[in-house]
Design a protein around this motif. Structure first.
Motif, PDB file in Angstrom:
ATOM      1  N   MET A  46       3.433   6.463   2.583  1.00  0.00           N
ATOM      2  CA  MET A  46       2.304   6.449   1.658  1.00  0.00           C
ATOM      3  C   MET A  46       2.067   5.017   1.187  1.00  0.00           C
ATOM      4  O   MET A  46       2.274   4.680   0.037  1.00  0.00           O
ATOM      5  CB  MET A  46       2.655   7.339   0.475  1.00  0.00           C
ATOM      6  CG  MET A  46       1.661   7.261  -0.619  1.00  0.00           C
ATOM      7  SD  MET A  46       0.229   8.101  -0.147  1.00  0.00           S
ATOM      8  CE  MET A  46       0.267   9.333  -1.386  1.00  0.00           C
ATOM      9  N   LYS A  47       1.668   4.173   2.125  1.00  0.00           N
ATOM     10  CA  LYS A  47       1.450   2.767   1.805  1.00  0.00           C
ATOM     11  C   LYS A  47      -0.032   2.441   1.911  1.00  0.00           C
ATOM     12  O   LYS A  47      -0.839   3.243   2.358  1.00  0.00           O
ATOM     13  CB  LYS A  47       2.277   1.895   2.740  1.00  0.00           C
ATOM     14  CG  LYS A  47       3.765   2.106   2.539  1.00  0.00           C
ATOM     15  CD  LYS A  47       4.578   1.176   3.374  1.00  0.00           C
ATOM     16  CE  LYS A  47       6.063   1.405   3.108  1.00  0.00           C
ATOM     17  NZ  LYS A  47       6.896   0.697   4.017  1.00  0.00           N
ATOM     18  N   ALA A  48      -0.373   1.239   1.532  1.00  0.00           N
ATOM     19  CA  ALA A  48      -1.773   0.811   1.536  1.00  0.00           C
ATOM     20  C   ALA A  48      -2.397   0.913   2.920  1.00  0.00           C
ATOM     21  O   ALA A  48      -3.587   1.212   3.038  1.00  0.00           O
ATOM     22  CB  ALA A  48      -1.880  -0.615   1.010  1.00  0.00           C
ATOM     23  N   ASP A  49      -1.611   0.683   3.970  1.00  0.00           N
ATOM     24  CA  ASP A  49      -2.154   0.769   5.336  1.00  0.00           C
ATOM     25  C   ASP A  49      -2.732   2.147   5.635  1.00  0.00           C
ATOM     26  O   ASP A  49      -3.695   2.270   6.389  1.00  0.00           O
ATOM     27  CB  ASP A  49      -1.077   0.423   6.364  1.00  0.00           C
ATOM     28  CG  ASP A  49      -0.685  -1.045   6.313  1.00  0.00           C
ATOM     29  OD1 ASP A  49      -1.453  -1.854   5.770  1.00  0.00           O
ATOM     30  OD2 ASP A  49       0.407  -1.381   6.824  1.00  0.00           O
ATOM     31  N   LEU A  50      -2.160   3.188   5.057  1.00  0.00           N
ATOM     32  CA  LEU A  50      -2.682   4.537   5.240  1.00  0.00           C
ATOM     33  C   LEU A  50      -4.094   4.637   4.662  1.00  0.00           C
ATOM     34  O   LEU A  50      -5.005   5.173   5.301  1.00  0.00           O
ATOM     35  CB  LEU A  50      -1.760   5.555   4.576  1.00  0.00           C
ATOM     36  CG  LEU A  50      -2.225   7.005   4.574  1.00  0.00           C
ATOM     37  CD1 LEU A  50      -2.303   7.568   5.988  1.00  0.00           C
ATOM     38  CD2 LEU A  50      -1.277   7.851   3.725  1.00  0.00           C
TER      39      LEU A  50
END
Length: 176
Positions: A46-50
């Motif tokens: 659940m990181k910004a890249d998602l």
């Protein structure tokens, strides 16, 4: 649509499904007008890249989203520099909860997540016994095929999101 003709959208993420191989996180951009899913991404973190991938997927499918307003909660992935750079790059305006902990700001999206969890894995399947790839296919099909095209929404007068969208654009054509 807002008064300037921009499409107002709502983004929600934070939905996780525990599968056989770990947790799968779902990120989606929902349209406030018809509740349709405009962009979707699924990953094991659940990181910004998602969130960036969700935005890119929505812009690929709907290039007219440039200049829209996107709403989110104040999760770290939404306030990250990489995410904020991406929305600025596309001229998208960010709206966040006015202060932390105001659940009503994102209630519409949270309601959609509850429907997904209730209608899909927990009532019909045992997600804990599914692989990540099986979960991805199941959720992708549910949101982009069933939810968008066949699931009736009371907020849309009993129409699916894409049927409401088609009727709206047909009415614009008749009015012009």
């Amino acid at each position: 649509m807002d008064e300037a003709g921009n499409e107002v959208i709502l983004m929600g993420t934070g939905l996780g499904f525990k599968g056989k191989e770990g947790k799968l996180y779902v990120s989606a951009i929902f349209d406030c007008f018809d509740l349709g899913v405009l962009g979707l991404a699924l990953e094991m973190n659940m990181k910004a890249d998602l969130c960036v991938q969700t935005l890119e997927n929505a812009l690929t499918a709907y290039p007219s989203l440039e200049g829209a307003i996107i709403h989110s909660d104040r999760g770290t992935q939404y306030i990250s520099e990489v995410y904020r750079q991406n929305i600025r790059k596309h001229g998208i305006h960010q709206s966040k909860n006015s202060t932390g902990g105001r659940c009503h700001d994102n209630a519409r999206c949270e309601s959609m997540w509850v429907r997904l969890k209730t209608e899909l894995p927990y009532d019909r399947y045992d997600a804990r016994e599914m692989t990540v790839e099986e979960l991805k296919v199941l959720i992708w099909r549910y949101l982009l095929s069933y939810w968008n095209n066949r699931r009736i929404c009371s907020a849309n007068g009993g129409l699916s999101p894409m049927l409401k969208r088609r009727q709206y654009y047909a009415a614009l054509g008749r009015a012009a």
